[in-house]
Design an enzyme around this catalytic site. Structure first.
Site, PDB file in Angstrom:
ATOM      1  N   LYS A 188       1.083  -1.348   0.019  1.00  0.00           N
ATOM      2  CA  LYS A 188      -0.042  -0.057   0.058  1.00  0.00           C
ATOM      3  C   LYS A 188       0.997   1.205   0.046  1.00  0.00           C
ATOM      4  O   LYS A 188       1.149   1.617   1.055  1.00  0.00           O
ATOM      5  CB  LYS A 188      -1.010   0.050   1.431  1.00  0.00           C
ATOM      6  CG  LYS A 188      -1.924   1.000   1.312  1.00  0.00           C
ATOM      7  CD  LYS A 188      -3.119   1.010   0.490  1.00  0.00           C
ATOM      8  CE  LYS A 188      -4.002   2.062   0.828  1.00  0.00           C
ATOM      9  NZ  LYS A 188      -5.375   1.970   0.003  1.00  0.00           N
ATOM     10  N   ASP A 228      -6.148  -0.822   6.208  1.00  0.00           N
ATOM     11  CA  ASP A 228      -5.720  -1.540   4.966  1.00  0.00           C
ATOM     12  C   ASP A 228      -4.340  -2.152   4.875  1.00  0.00           C
ATOM     13  O   ASP A 228      -4.246  -3.218   4.474  1.00  0.00           O
ATOM     14  CB  ASP A 228      -5.883  -0.126   3.853  1.00  0.00           C
ATOM     15  CG  ASP A 228      -7.214   0.287   3.731  1.00  0.00           C
ATOM     16  OD1 ASP A 228      -8.042  -0.399   4.110  1.00  0.00           O
ATOM     17  OD2 ASP A 228      -7.258   1.310   2.825  1.00  0.00           O
ATOM     18  N   ASN A 285     -17.488  -5.865  -7.189  1.00  0.00           N
ATOM     19  CA  ASN A 285     -17.586  -5.963  -5.631  1.00  0.00           C
ATOM     20  C   ASN A 285     -19.261  -5.482  -5.432  1.00  0.00           C
ATOM     21  O   ASN A 285     -19.432  -4.169  -5.570  1.00  0.00           O
ATOM     22  CB  ASN A 285     -16.757  -5.072  -4.965  1.00  0.00           C
ATOM     23  CG  ASN A 285     -16.720  -5.151  -3.308  1.00  0.00           C
ATOM     24  OD1 ASN A 285     -17.075  -6.624  -2.917  1.00  0.00           O
ATOM     25  ND2 ASN A 285     -16.189  -4.406  -2.669  1.00  0.00           N
TER      26      ASN A 285
END
Length: 221
Positions: free
Chosen positions: A38, A51, A172
């Protein structure tokens, strides 16, 4: 050198981390050494960036945190604003070096972008510049909700305009009661050049139970 994929989305909050972790687990199930990255994250809770933690948990190897996440900001705002508030500028060469370090350790590196594809990272650069600097094929996460067709097609257009390959896309289901869901997915299958890798259900319990069966990575171009 590892194979890498850049994960972007039609917006923020459309499930890029969920899909990134599913990809990591799918490749790991094939015996690959995998690691998530990330490069830029904004928005912490009690000093933790969820995350990043999820990507680390889904990785099969350990790597230096500064390579997994070179830039982390507390405020949940656009990265270029968060960086300006912190008195720094996001440097893509720093991220490139971090990616190269991860590539030397793993077979697969899954790089999760921040926000949408064109989110500003500095006064001049966006997420598209980051993806281009890493020169990775892109996987697009489409948050299935009203307006997703336009957002998905515009993002795919921006990916192609950046000279990058759309390797695949994932639907999604972020809205539990989206009308004509199947018709929307069929429309995107017809219009997007990238292959549909899978449909992630809204039910998070299903996601937790099916850690490796959500996405068809065999279809990646």
């Amino acid at each position: 050198m590892a194979q890498g994929y850049f994960i972007t989305g039609t917006d923020t909050g459309v499930g890029k981390t969920t899909v990134s972790c599913a990809l990591l687990r799918a490749f790991a199930a094939q015996g690959k050494k995998v690691v998530g990255m990330k490069p830029v994250v904004a928005g912490s809770e009690n000093g933790r960036w969820h995350d990043v933690e999820q990507l680390i948990a889904a990785s099969s190897i350990s790597a230096a945190r500064e390579h997994i996440n070179p830039y982390a900001f507390d405020p949940p705002v656009s990265p270029h604003i968060a960086a300006k508030q912190a008195g720094i500028e996001i440097d893509l060469t720093v991220i490139q070096r971090a990616y190269q370090a991860l590539s030397s350790q793993a077979d697969i590196v899954i790089v999760e972008g921040a926000g949408g594809f064109l989110v500003p990272l500095s006064a001049q650069q966006t997420g598209a510049d980051l993806a281009r600097a890493l020169n990775l094929p892109v996987i697009l996460v489409v948050g299935m909700r009203l307006g997703c067709l336009n957002h998905a097609l515009l993002t795919a257009q921006a990916i192609r305009a950046a000279g990058l390959t759309l390797a695949g896309w994932v639907a999604n289901c972020v809205h539990p009661q989206m009308q004509v869901l199947e018709e929307n997915i069929a429309t995107l299958e017809q219009r997007l050049e990238g292959l549909l890798l899978g449909v992630v259900p809204f039910n998070h319990e299903i996601i937790a139970k099916r850690k490796t069966g959500l996405l068809d990575i065999i279809r990646l171009r």
